[in-house]
Write an enzyme that holds these catalytic residues in place. Structure first.
Site, PDB file in Angstrom:
ATOM      1  N   GLY A   3       0.814  -1.219   0.000  1.00 29.75           N
ATOM      2  CA  GLY A   3       0.000   0.000   0.000  1.00 29.75           C
ATOM      3  C   GLY A   3       0.845   1.264   0.000  1.00 29.75           C
ATOM      4  N   ALA A   4       1.880   1.303   0.825  1.00 26.78           N
ATOM      5  CA  ALA A   4       2.711   2.518   0.904  1.00 26.78           C
ATOM      6  C   ALA A   4       3.439   2.756  -0.412  1.00 26.78           C
ATOM      7  CB  ALA A   4       3.711   2.393   2.052  1.00 26.78           C
ATOM      8  N   VAL A  16      -2.318  -6.879   1.454  1.00 28.38           N
ATOM      9  CA  VAL A  16      -3.476  -7.620   0.947  1.00 28.38           C
ATOM     10  C   VAL A  16      -4.200  -8.371   2.058  1.00 28.38           C
ATOM     11  CG1 VAL A  16      -2.461  -9.878   0.338  1.00 28.38           C
ATOM     12  CG2 VAL A  16      -4.195  -8.861  -1.133  1.00 28.38           C
ATOM     13  N   PHE A  43     -13.024   0.200  16.867  1.00 29.34           N
ATOM     14  CA  PHE A  43     -11.769  -0.565  16.871  1.00 29.34           C
ATOM     15  C   PHE A  43     -11.048  -0.295  18.179  1.00 29.34           C
ATOM     16  CE2 PHE A  43      -8.910  -2.811  13.824  1.00 29.34           C
ATOM     17  CZ  PHE A  43      -9.906  -3.456  13.123  1.00 29.34           C
ATOM     18  N   PHE A  86      14.767  -8.443  -5.982  1.00 27.93           N
ATOM     19  CA  PHE A  86      15.043  -8.440  -4.540  1.00 27.93           C
ATOM     20  C   PHE A  86      16.243  -7.535  -4.252  1.00 27.93           C
ATOM     21  CE2 PHE A  86      17.312 -10.299  -0.903  1.00 27.93           C
ATOM     22  CZ  PHE A  86      16.293 -10.338   0.050  1.00 27.93           C
ATOM     23  N   GLN A 128       4.554  -4.726  18.533  1.00 26.45           N
ATOM     24  CA  GLN A 128       3.169  -4.970  18.934  1.00 26.45           C
ATOM     25  C   GLN A 128       2.762  -6.436  18.843  1.00 26.45           C
ATOM     26  OE1 GLN A 128      -0.476  -3.513  16.572  1.00 26.45           O
ATOM     27  NE2 GLN A 128      -0.560  -2.397  18.484  1.00 26.45           N
ATOM     28  N   HIS A 179      -0.515  -8.860  18.919  1.00 28.86           N
ATOM     29  CA  HIS A 179      -1.964  -8.812  18.736  1.00 28.86           C
ATOM     30  C   HIS A 179      -2.540  -9.938  19.582  1.00 28.86           C
ATOM     31  CE1 HIS A 179      -5.888  -8.831  16.883  1.00 28.86           C
ATOM     32  NE2 HIS A 179      -5.563  -7.821  16.094  1.00 28.86           N
ATOM     33  N   LEU A 206      -4.066 -14.151  11.744  1.00 29.38           N
ATOM     34  CA  LEU A 206      -4.781 -13.164  12.540  1.00 29.38           C
ATOM     35  C   LEU A 206      -6.293 -13.380  12.504  1.00 29.38           C
ATOM     36  CD1 LEU A 206      -4.664 -10.303  13.968  1.00 29.38           C
ATOM     37  CD2 LEU A 206      -5.213  -9.400  11.730  1.00 29.38           C
ATOM     38  N   GLU A 232      -9.373  -7.833  14.866  1.00 26.19           N
ATOM     39  CA  GLU A 232      -9.988  -7.118  15.978  1.00 26.19           C
ATOM     40  C   GLU A 232     -11.472  -6.838  15.704  1.00 26.19           C
ATOM     41  OE1 GLU A 232      -7.144  -4.619  17.848  1.00 26.19           O
ATOM     42  OE2 GLU A 232      -8.516  -2.931  17.663  1.00 26.19           O
ATOM     43  N   ARG A 269      -4.247  -3.236  22.270  1.00 29.50           N
ATOM     44  CA  ARG A 269      -3.626  -4.544  22.038  1.00 29.50           C
ATOM     45  C   ARG A 269      -2.533  -4.882  23.049  1.00 29.50           C
ATOM     46  NH1 ARG A 269      -3.310  -3.980  15.478  1.00 29.50           N
ATOM     47  NH2 ARG A 269      -5.556  -4.183  15.226  1.00 29.50           N
ATOM     48  N   HIS A 320       2.588  -8.754  15.696  1.00 34.49           N
ATOM     49  CA  HIS A 320       1.721  -8.283  14.630  1.00 34.49           C
ATOM     50  C   HIS A 320       2.297  -7.102  13.869  1.00 34.49           C
ATOM     51  CE1 HIS A 320      -1.955  -7.593  12.497  1.00 34.49           C
ATOM     52  NE2 HIS A 320      -2.200  -6.439  13.082  1.00 34.49           N
ATOM     53  N   ARG A 362       0.586   0.983  18.514  1.00 32.35           N
ATOM     54  CA  ARG A 362      -0.302   1.460  17.444  1.00 32.35           C
ATOM     55  C   ARG A 362      -1.743   1.071  17.728  1.00 32.35           C
ATOM     56  NH1 ARG A 362      -2.595  -0.928  12.584  1.00 32.35           N
ATOM     57  NH2 ARG A 362      -1.629  -2.896  13.107  1.00 32.35           N
TER      58      ARG A 362
HETATM   59  C1  LIG Z   1      -2.797 -10.133   8.888  1.00 34.29           C
HETATM   60  C2  LIG Z   1      -2.703  -8.641   9.036  1.00 34.29           C
HETATM   61  C3  LIG Z   1      -3.849  -7.879   9.174  1.00 34.29           C
HETATM   62  C4  LIG Z   1      -3.766  -6.495   9.296  1.00 34.29           C
HETATM   63  N1  LIG Z   1      -4.920  -5.785   9.428  1.00 34.29           N
HETATM   64  C5  LIG Z   1      -4.843  -4.428   9.522  1.00 34.29           C
HETATM   65  C6  LIG Z   1      -6.029  -3.644   9.578  1.00 34.29           C
HETATM   66  O1  LIG Z   1      -7.136  -4.144   9.518  1.00 34.29           O
HETATM   67  N2  LIG Z   1      -5.894  -2.306   9.686  1.00 34.29           N
HETATM   68  C7  LIG Z   1      -4.678  -1.692   9.728  1.00 34.29           C
HETATM   69  O2  LIG Z   1      -4.617  -0.464   9.819  1.00 34.29           O
HETATM   70  N3  LIG Z   1      -3.539  -2.417   9.653  1.00 34.29           N
HETATM   71  C8  LIG Z   1      -3.594  -3.760   9.537  1.00 34.29           C
HETATM   72  N4  LIG Z   1      -2.433  -4.486   9.459  1.00 34.29           N
HETATM   73  C9  LIG Z   1      -1.163  -3.776   9.322  1.00 34.29           C
HETATM   74  C10 LIG Z   1      -1.028  -3.253   7.895  1.00 34.29           C
HETATM   75  O3  LIG Z   1      -1.681  -4.111   7.003  1.00 34.29           O
HETATM   76  C11 LIG Z   1       0.432  -3.129   7.466  1.00 34.29           C
HETATM   77  O4  LIG Z   1       1.148  -2.402   8.426  1.00 34.29           O
HETATM   78  C12 LIG Z   1       0.541  -2.419   6.131  1.00 34.29           C
HETATM   79  O5  LIG Z   1      -0.309  -3.013   5.167  1.00 34.29           O
HETATM   80  C13 LIG Z   1       1.967  -2.393   5.623  1.00 34.29           C
HETATM   81  O6  LIG Z   1       1.989  -1.856   4.319  1.00 34.29           O
HETATM   82  P1  LIG Z   1       3.356  -1.501   3.606  1.00 34.29           P
HETATM   83  O7  LIG Z   1       3.021  -0.964   2.268  1.00 34.29           O
HETATM   84  O8  LIG Z   1       4.174  -0.672   4.521  1.00 34.29           O
HETATM   85  O9  LIG Z   1       4.117  -2.896   3.461  1.00 34.29           O
HETATM   86  P2  LIG Z   1       3.687  -4.301   2.732  1.00 34.29           P
HETATM   87  O10 LIG Z   1       2.285  -4.331   2.293  1.00 34.29           O
HETATM   88  O11 LIG Z   1       4.166  -5.357   3.662  1.00 34.29           O
HETATM   89  O12 LIG Z   1       4.598  -4.285   1.435  1.00 34.29           O
HETATM   90  C14 LIG Z   1       5.992  -4.432   1.466  1.00 34.29           C
HETATM   91  C15 LIG Z   1       6.533  -4.510   0.063  1.00 34.29           C
HETATM   92  O13 LIG Z   1       7.950  -4.476   0.079  1.00 34.29           O
HETATM   93  C16 LIG Z   1       8.478  -5.419  -0.800  1.00 34.29           C
HETATM   94  N5  LIG Z   1       9.823  -5.794  -0.320  1.00 34.29           N
HETATM   95  C17 LIG Z   1      10.192  -6.106   0.944  1.00 34.29           C
HETATM   96  N6  LIG Z   1      11.514  -6.379   0.973  1.00 34.29           N
HETATM   97  C18 LIG Z   1      11.982  -6.239  -0.286  1.00 34.29           C
HETATM   98  C19 LIG Z   1      13.251  -6.408  -0.886  1.00 34.29           C
HETATM   99  N7  LIG Z   1      14.333  -6.793  -0.185  1.00 34.29           N
HETATM  100  N8  LIG Z   1      13.372  -6.192  -2.226  1.00 34.29           N
HETATM  101  C20 LIG Z   1      12.292  -5.828  -2.965  1.00 34.29           C
HETATM  102  N9  LIG Z   1      11.055  -5.663  -2.428  1.00 34.29           N
HETATM  103  C21 LIG Z   1      10.911  -5.865  -1.110  1.00 34.29           C
HETATM  104  C22 LIG Z   1       7.468  -6.555  -0.775  1.00 34.29           C
HETATM  105  O14 LIG Z   1       7.554  -7.322  -1.948  1.00 34.29           O
HETATM  106  C23 LIG Z   1       6.151  -5.773  -0.694  1.00 34.29           C
HETATM  107  O15 LIG Z   1       5.728  -5.398  -1.987  1.00 34.29           O
HETATM  108  C24 LIG Z   1      -2.504  -5.864   9.330  1.00 34.29           C
HETATM  109  C25 LIG Z   1      -1.354  -6.629   9.189  1.00 34.29           C
HETATM  110  C26 LIG Z   1      -1.451  -8.000   9.075  1.00 34.29           C
HETATM  111  C27 LIG Z   1      -0.177  -8.794   8.998  1.00 34.29           C
END
Ligand SMILES: Cc1cc2nc3c(=O)[nH]c(=O)nc-3n(C[C@H](O)[C@H](O)[C@H](O)COP(=O)(O)OP(=O)(O)OC[C@H]3O[C@@H](n4cnc5c(N)ncnc54)[C@H](O)[C@@H]3O)c2cc1C
Length: 583
Positions: A18-19, A50, A120, A160, A234, A236, A246, A249, A289, A357, A392
């Site tokens: 997402g970020a 996802v 929440f 990677f 954190q 959970h 998970l 919540e 949490r 978590h 968080r």
């Molecule tokens: C099961 C679960 C449920 C959750 N539910 C919630 C919720 O309901 N509400 C909420 O606010 N938060 C929730 N969270 C937390 C939240 O989903 C995450 O903190 C957030 O989605 C992280 O997004 P991100 O884009 O930072 O990283 P990610 O979505 O983890 O993406 C990381 C990316 O980096 C890439 N990457 C990593 N290392 C490398 C590398 N060495 N080389 C190339 N690419 C690399 C990966 O391929 C991936 O594309 C949940 C987390 C989990 C685990």
């Protein structure tokens, strides 16, 4: 018009979660002429975002406002959050949620057509937007399909990153392995944004996907950027005992109960910050949490948990919610329980235990996502801005990744527009990294250490010494073991010596990242001699604002443990107070 080589970009984003995707869109919208690239070790839709279930927080209802959201976030974070960052966050949160709506995110709605929100943990007002219990899936899909509109966003799927290219105090790009061929190449950029997610896999029981190994945190750390607030990990309270999967919540927000082995709602016995006319039946399962996870350990100590093949557990009871609520509000919970535990939560209680978590700490950035290294930015779970402080609140992370992903994307685009020349040292830095990978992982016939055994030992060290409760001696024991693992890693042996799709090679490098991250968690936890939020030291049981209302910064040193420095917490309007959750 600028000319680019095949692997040369204005803005390079590591991570397609997402970020990362939000940052890519923000960069290209800031300047449509920029050449933007998104590089990810997995296909973007497989990023951990996802799997997020519950939802994303943003004040939208008439009884809510920015200050209330800010206060819940700051008090939930036990006053470690930077309040200027939180103020920006709560203000931009609804704008980002609405933008996602316009891009196609199917938010749940009330009967009158208005956005539906659910309560929440730790949020005193309902403000969590959701798309059933598959919120992360829908958000990521929306962002992914939006990136496809832009010709100028190039993707490197299944690449990677092994190193950041840094010369003369500036980040120039990365070295990465193309997983399908094994070739190791430089990918250059005027600015780089790390969006690599969290590091839950440093611990044995976690909700985090296998890919969450703290890669970006370790990459930044090795490049001299400090990791901030790494002691705050954190747990959970409701993961499935074996897989760590998970149970969101949202299950408790819809009215689920936590029961011990005597079928007793044990949370009423604990100080959740809730003023105690007992029993506090409405809000206790929705305590924060950290406190719920700590209550589990106390129940365990009293012998009131159940014993199972994968350790102790308690029950989450959803049976009284009925089949309709399960199917409409929590369909994924039902699906997960049926598939992974062979139980139906409409008829059976769900076994749960606390599992790691989320990482509050991460790469030190300012409010725009810039790190202290020129040209390097970070956003999402890998970064620490910090809005989450010492704990968080559920549903703030999905919002954080879009708010700060967008901010970092804009800042990186502006930075890239100013830079022109590339450093001539890139070829040498790349060749050095190619040689290092070859030397360390290929052809070492006499090496003996195995990835699986080092990983298992790291897990034990972290769970036993740096888990929900910590002490100086438990942390020191873990520290010794992690130092030993750093040494033993040099002797790592890969049985797969091929280049094409060598997943063992990737796992080995991921392990090296996790060991680095583990040492920063331990050293930061050792240095913080107080208890705050998720960091609970039984030898220093009280919060100590006098000495520790400050962020830790862990710097890599050439030998031994990281060096810890401190940075004041930014307080704007909410002086430190007590955490209270009564309604
Ligand atoms: C099961 C679960 C449920 C959750 N539910 C919630 C919720 O309901 N509400 C909420 O606010 N938060 C929730 N969270 C937390 C939240 O989903 C995450 O903190 C957030 O989605 C992280 O997004 P991100 O884009 O930072 O990283 P990610 O979505 O983890 O993406 C990381 C990316 O980096 C890439 N990457 C990593 N290392 C490398 C590398 N060495 N080389 C190339 N690419 C690399 C990966 O391929 C991936 O594309 C949940 C987390 C989990 C685990």
């Amino acid at each position: 018009m600028a000319r680019y080589g095949p692997n040369e970009h204005d803005v390079l984003i590591i991570g397609g979660g997402g970020a990362g995707l939000r940052a890519a869109i923000a960069a290209i919208e800031t300047n449509p002429n920029l050449n933007v690239a998104v590089l990810s070790k997995v296909y973007p839709m497989r990023s951990h975002t996802v799997s997020a279930e519950g939802g994303a927080a943003a004040a939208i209802k008439t009884n809510d406002n920015f200050d209330l959201h800010a206060y819940d976030t700051i008090s939930g974070g036990d006053w470690m959050s930077d309040q200027d960052a939180v103020e920006a966050f709560v203000k931009e949160a609804p704008e980002e949620m609405l933008r996602l709506e316009h891009w196609g995110c199917p938010w749940n709605r009330q009967d009158d057509g208005k956005i539906a929100v659910r309560p929440f943990g730790g949020m005193k007002i309902e403000r969590t937007w959701f798309a059933a219990d598959k919120t992360g899936f829908h958000m990521l899909h929306t962002l992914f399909q939006t990136t496809l509109k832009y010709q100028n966003i190039r993707r490197y799927d299944e690449w990677f990153v092994t190193k950041l290219l840094v010369d003369e105090g500036r980040c120039l790009g990365v070295v990465a392995i193309e997983i399908r061929s094994g070739k190791v190449e430089a990918i250059l950029a005027k600015s780089v944004i790390i969006c690599t997610g969290g590091c839950g896999r440093v611990f044995p029981f976690t909700t985090n996907a296998n890919i969450k190994n703290g890669d970006g945190m370790a990459l930044a750390y090795r490049a001299g950027v400090p990791l901030k607030d790494m002691e705050f990990v954190q747990y959970h309270p409701t993961g499935l005992p074996f897989t760590g999967i998970l149970i969101t919540e949202a299950a408790r927000s819809e009215g689920g109960w936590m029961l011990n082995k005597d079928n007793y709602r044990y949370l009423q016995d604990y100080d959740l910050g809730v003023p105690q006319p007992k029993p506090v039946l409405r809000s206790m399962e929705l305590g924060p949490r950290d406190r719920l996870s700590q209550a589990f350990v106390k129940e365990q100590e009293k012998g009131r948990t159940l014993k199972g093949p994968y350790g102790d557990y308690v029950h989450l009871d959803l049976r009284h919610l009925g089949e309709d609520v399960m199917n409409t509000k929590l369909p994924f919970v039902r699906e997960l329980c049926l598939k992974y535990e062979n139980i139906d939560p409409v008829k059976n209680m769900i076994p749960v235990r606390p599992v790691v978590h989320y990482m509050m700490g991460g790469i030190h950035t300012d409010i725009q996502g810039a790190t202290p290294l020129k040209g390097l930015f970070a956003a999402g779970e890998c970064a620490c801005v910090s809005i989450n402080g010492a704990n968080r609140l559920g549903s703030n992370s999905l919002t954080e990744i879009v708010v700060f992903g967008a901010r970092a994307g804009k800042a990186a685009a502006h930075y890239a527009a100013e830079r022109t020349s590339m450093s001539p040292s890139v070829a040498k830095l790349t060749a050095d990294e190619q040689k290092r990978i070859e030397r360390q992982f290929y052809g070492g016939g006499t090496r003996t250490e195995k990835i699986a055994s080092l990983r298992k030992e790291m897990h034990e060290a972290m769970e036993n010494g740096a888990g929900i409760y910590r002490t100086e001696s438990s942390l020191k024991r873990s520290q010794e073991r992690i130092h030993e693992l750093q040494e033993r890693f040099k002797n790592i042996s890969l049985s797969d010596q091929s280049y094409i799709f060598n997943t063992e090679l990737i796992a080995a490098i991921e392990l090296s990242y996790m060991i680095d991250v583990a040492e920063t968690i331990i050293q930061s936890a050792l240095s913080r001699k107080e208890s705050r939020g998720s960091h609970q030291r039984t030898d220093y049981a009280k919060r100590d604002d006098q000495d520790y209302l400050k962020h830790s910064l862990a710097y890599q040193t050439t030998k031994g443990s990281p060096r810890i420095e401190y940075l004041p917490v930014t307080i704007t309007r909410w002086p430190p107070g007590e955490r209270v959750y009564g309604r």
